[in-house]
Design an enzyme around this catalytic site. Structure first.
Site: not given
Lengths: 600, 389
Positions: A283, A286, A310, A330, A369, A372, A377, A526
């Site tokens: 990241e 990037e 994230c 990102s 999560k 996710e 993907e 988190c």
């Protein structure tokens, strides 16, 4: 500023309180316990359960202590026959509407309705009780399960979803006795704009909302001798799971947890912080690449500010609410997903295990999560990169089910490689942590020197303010980064999607001059995730943050790029950040979803 | 029976006289006149109107609002409908004076959804008044600007509760809020707001033009003025009557041609059910509730069915946010069904009476605080009929 003080009486005793204090707060200060149910310290006040009612002299009706702000001298009674009768009957009314199959309930022992019933010595149903469940359970979502049979209409979930998170997936429908909490057009939760943050679960007083628990599948994998089961643990659960075993909030139990996980039967225990370091490398690179394209090449297609990706709750929020601005995000996968992809490729090859036999479990503080890891993907390794997302609460139950008390565990290290995380990876758990970790690495890549902050602690972006901003001027750059010389990097940090919205609305209008933004969907980051132990309060989240920062201070490696196991990974496999392999395994794209769905 | 001949609202009215008088004196003096008159809210709760205005007047704010509560939803009430249909100018004049008194430039009429057919009528009145310079910019060259808009409800009874009404106008679910703060502090768009009933506002032009003393010559101490009654049920002449407050129920029943009624529901579904022994009690803020709805039940009526009907209404119309109202009304109705089937024990009946008490003390708004009244009064007055079936 001196606030006006008001004289009040509570149960005959005199107190002075600041104008605007609620009776509930005043009673708390006076050491008087008022039972509550629809009240939650994180939420707007509703005053609808009518459990916290008190008597105010001169008023005919009872008043909810949570909602009454003291503006004039009042005399309050907190215990009288009238009050006890009202609390008791209102509790009876709620119990008679609640499908109370306590022993099969995920909240058994941690249910606020149950503990009120216990405190009030309820030993029978005053009014006819619910014998059979009336509603079907909605388990359409990978993340969240809704069981309306247990709902007592306190609307905490709605106030979480609408007021706290500004998502608006849940609302009140109907009137009177047929009032229901539901989604638009009563659609399954998976089909509406729910972002899976799970904040509603953390604030539900009963078991009407819970996470979709994959424990049975994980046990099955563990029990299967063919399967090689790897668990990666994120920093936030480690700072919170102790609460489920009687430790005070803010106790980090990382090493005891490692021992417990091996005892349960996981074949390897890895540290998600390793992948967090990997995320920072990708990241951070990037970010530099985006800035270079923008500043040096004048490329207008590349979007700045770049925003972290994230937090899967935040990502889905962006997909729903800012579908046209997803190129600000990102392309990096979250640490959980990067880890899964690395385990099933690099690691599998390194240790010679068939990746189809590997099961990756991620211990996360997070409900999103779970969604996710099931995204289409997220299969770049050729397999499902991460098989199961497990919450802190579910992990605690698995440990208990195995007959283990965390307190009795010895302290054990992670397995290696992929078991070493830097301090930078660790602080991902607290809001501002990703930003701090990224700045430590980016600054050093560009200047060759560590960030100009004492002990590497970038204090302006720490804390619990909803939106925090900081600026850092880059000086004495290395020759290849001359183009960044003298550039002032503007960064912002937001936690909770309501705050994310504030920042995003500025970005959309072009009013933001940030280069890099960290956004976490959950209040506190988190450590306040939707999979964390219940209850949650601002104090508990602060304590968890302290635990994370304390642990970080004493780690030998505190910058992602100095993580030797990570350097080894790059040397042996990825070559360099943003390499072809990196792009294949560690980066992703997003799905514009929009706010509306069509009814066929 | 001389009271019944004295009329205010159904008497003479010249549009604009009250407003002209109001604009010629200071807002404080308008408020004083209303306070002195002893006018109390005609929606049912009976809060002193002048005092409400004074609270709003004293609040400092860039914007203030006045709202006419035309969400007439109490079962058996149709007096506001008559006023809005036949005398909308009077309502708007009262609203304009209220706006002048508290310092509001905008007023709203929150019209019951089912009354949509009156909307045109009201809008025509607004246009007429604007043409006569009794509304709009620089009213009667006084430099006072005031505009009125109509907002429609969508059929919820609870939106007649002032905070639910305001929430509905704000664009949210029509649900009552916790008080304080009161609407006069934080109402529509969180600005000081006065909400007055249609009938209340209609009295205002008279009081301002003829004076508080004149108004006080109607009615009795503490319940001044006349009152509109919507009278229905087993009677010869149902309709809207203007009578002085303090009139006894017996006197009223005679006027409307009620022949030997068994029971009278006074004050709407949220009011109380009165038996013969109490027919000589006066209707006033101190006596039988003066909500305006009078439903007369003849000898042949089954009081348990009457009760069931009221409770079905409350179960349906509770907004469903607070526990005692949402669950309590449902339990009361369930209890009535048990009584009907003859399987309600005395013990359980006592529990239900305790429940009524708790609903009255701990419900969030007037709906839940008054909905047990019908249960309590019918059970008390018609015990034999209801219990020993």
């Amino acid at each position: 500023m001196n606030r006006e003080m008001i004289d009040i009486r509570i149960d005959g005793k005199e107190f002075k309180v600041e104008k605007g204090t609620t009776i509930l707060e005043a009673c708390k200060m006076a050491g008087i316990n008022i039972p509550t149910l629809c009240y939650h310290p994180d939420l707007t006040v509703a005053g609808i359960c009518r459990i916290c009612v008190v008597e105010i002299e001169g008023m005919k009706t009872l008043t909810p202590a949570c909602a009454f702000q003291i503006e004039r001298p009042v005399s309050v009674k907190t215990n009288s026959p009238k009050i006890r009768k009202a609390r008791r009957i209102n509790l009876d009314l709620l119990l008679s509407e609640h499908y109370g199959d306590c022993y099969t309930c995920v909240r058994n022992g941690k249910c606020e309705l149950q503990s009120l019933a216990r405190d009030y010595g309820i030993d029978n149903y005053r009014f006819p009780s619910v014998i059979k469940p009336k509603y079907e359970i909605d388990n359409s979502s990978y993340a969240i399960v809704r069981d309306q049979n247990k709902c007592i209409s306190c609307k905490r979930c709605i106030r979480t979803c609408i007021d706290l998170q500004k998502v608006g997936a849940l609302e009140t429908f109907g009137r009177g006795h047929s009032v229901r909490i539901s989604t638009a057009l009563n659609k399954p939760i998976a089909e509406v704009i729910c972002i899976n943050c799970g904040q509603c679960i953390n604030r539900c007083p009963t078991g009407a909302l819970r996470a979709n628990d994959p424990a049975d599948f994980i046990w099955e994998a563990i029990d299967d001798p063919e399967k090689f089961v790897i668990i990666q643990t994120a920093p936030s659960p480690r700072a919170a799971i102790g609460e489920e075993f009687g430790y005070p909030p803010g106790t980090s139990v990382t090493k005891k947890l490692n021992a417990a996980l091996r005892r349960i039967g996981f074949d390897r225990v890895f540290d998600t912080n390793f992948a967090a370091d990997l995320t920072i490398m990708e990241e951070g690179s990037e970010l530099i690449e985006r800035l270079k394209k923008r500043i040096v090449e004048g490329d207008e297609i590349v979007k700045v500010p770049m925003i972290t990706s994230c937090s899967p709750g935040w990502v889905k929020f962006a997909e729903h609410y800012y579908p046209e601005h997803l190129n600000h995000l990102s392309t990096c996968k979250s640490p959980q997903q990067m880890f899964g992809a690395i385990i099933k490729t690099y690691y599998a090859r390194k240790v010679g295990i068939d990746p189809s036999k590997i099961v990756v479990v991620a211990l996360m503080p997070c409900a999103a999560k779970k969604f996710e890891c099931n995204r289409p993907e997220m299969r770049d390794s050729g397999f499902k990169d991460v098989d199961f997302g497990l919450t802190t609460r579910e992990m605690a139950t698995m440990i208990k089910e195995a007959g283990i008390d965390l307190k009795d565990m010895p302290e054990k290290d992670f397995d290696h490689p992929l078991g070493l995380g830097s301090g930078a990876g660790l602080i991902f758990g607290a809001t501002g942590g990703v930003m701090e970790a990224a700045i430590r690495t980016v600054y050093e890549i560009v200047t060759g020197k560590p960030v100009p902050f004492k002990n590497l602690e970038i204090t302006p972006i720490r804390g619990m303010e909803g939106v925090r901003e900081a600026s850092l001027t880059i000086e004495n750059t290395l020759p290849e980064y001359r183009w960044l010389e003298g550039v002032t990097l503007n960064v912002a940090v937001a936690h909770g999607t309501a705050n994310a919205k504030k920042i995003m609305d500025k970005v959309v209008k072009g009013e933001a001059d940030y280069h890099f933004i960290e956004i976490m969907a959950c209040p506190g980051g988190c450590l306040g995730g939707g999979g964390q132990p219940i209850p949650t309060t601002p104090e508990i989240r602060m304590a968890r943050a302290r635990a994370i920062y304390e642990e970080e201070k004493n780690l030998p490696v505190r910058k992602s790029h100095e993580n030797p196991e990570l350097q080894q990974l790059y040397k042996e496999f990825l070559k360099h950040p943003l390499s072809e392999v990196s792009h294949k395994l560690l980066h992703t794209h997003y799905t514009p979803r929009g706010k509306y769905f069509f009814v066929g | 029976m001389k009271q019944i001949k004295k009329k205010i609202l159904f008497g003479e009215y010249v549009s604009g006289i009250g407003l002209e008088k109001a604009l010629s004196i200071k807002p404080e003096d308008v408020i004083k006149e209303i306070k002195d008159s002893g006018l109390r809210g005609r929606g049912g709760a009976g809060f002193p109107t002048g005092l409400k205005w004074e609270f709003a007047f004293k609040e400092e704010s860039d914007e203030k609002y006045v709202i006419c509560n035309a969400d007439e939803g109490e079962p058996g009430t149709f007096k506001d409908r008559k006023l809005l249909t036949e005398q909308p100018e009077k309502v708007i004049e009262g609203l304009t004076i209220a706006g002048y008194a508290i310092g509001a430039k905008r007023g709203f009429i929150y019209l019951r959804g089912e009354y949509i057919y009156i909307l045109k009528n009201i809008e025509k009145a607004i246009t007429n008044l604007k043409e006569k310079n009794l509304l709009g910019e620089n009213i009667l060259n006084s430099n006072f600007h005031f505009d009125v808009e109509v907002r429609l409800g969508a059929g919820a009874y609870v939106c007649g509760e002032e905070f639910a009404l305001i929430e509905s106008m704000n664009g949210y679910r029509g649900e009552p809020r916790n008080k304080p703060p009161f609407p006069t502090q934080k109402g529509f768009r969180d600005k000081p707001t006065v909400v007055n009933n249609v009938e209340t506002l209609c009295f205002v032009p008279y009081i301002v033009s003829k004076g508080a003393e004149w108004f006080k010559s109607f009615g009795i101490e503490g319940s001044t003025g006349t009152k509109l009654f919507s009278v229905s049920g087993d009677i010869e002449h149902p309709g809207v009557y203007e009578l002085e407050l303090g009139i006894t129920l017996n006197e009223l029943l005679e006027v409307v041609g009620a022949k030997n009624p068994k029971a009278v529901q006074v004050g709407g579904a949220a009011g109380i059910c009165v038996a013969k022994k109490d027919f000589d009690r006066p209707i006033s803020f101190q006596g039988l509730p003066p909500g305006g709805s009078i439903i007369v039940f003849g000898e042949h009526r089954d009081m348990l069915k009457v009760l069931k009907n009221f409770l079905e209404f409350f179960v349906e119309e509770s907004c469903g946010q607070c526990t005692p109202c949402r669950e309590g009304n449902y339990r009361l109705l369930e209890g009535v069904n048990m009584l009907e089937k003859g399987n309600c024990s005395y013990r359980y009946l006592r529990e239900l009476l305790t429940l009524c008490e708790v609903m009255k003390t701990s419900s969030k708004c007037g709906l839940g605080q008054t909905s047990p009244n019908c249960f309590l009064s019918i059970l008390e007055n018609f015990k034999d009929e209801v219990i020993f079936r």
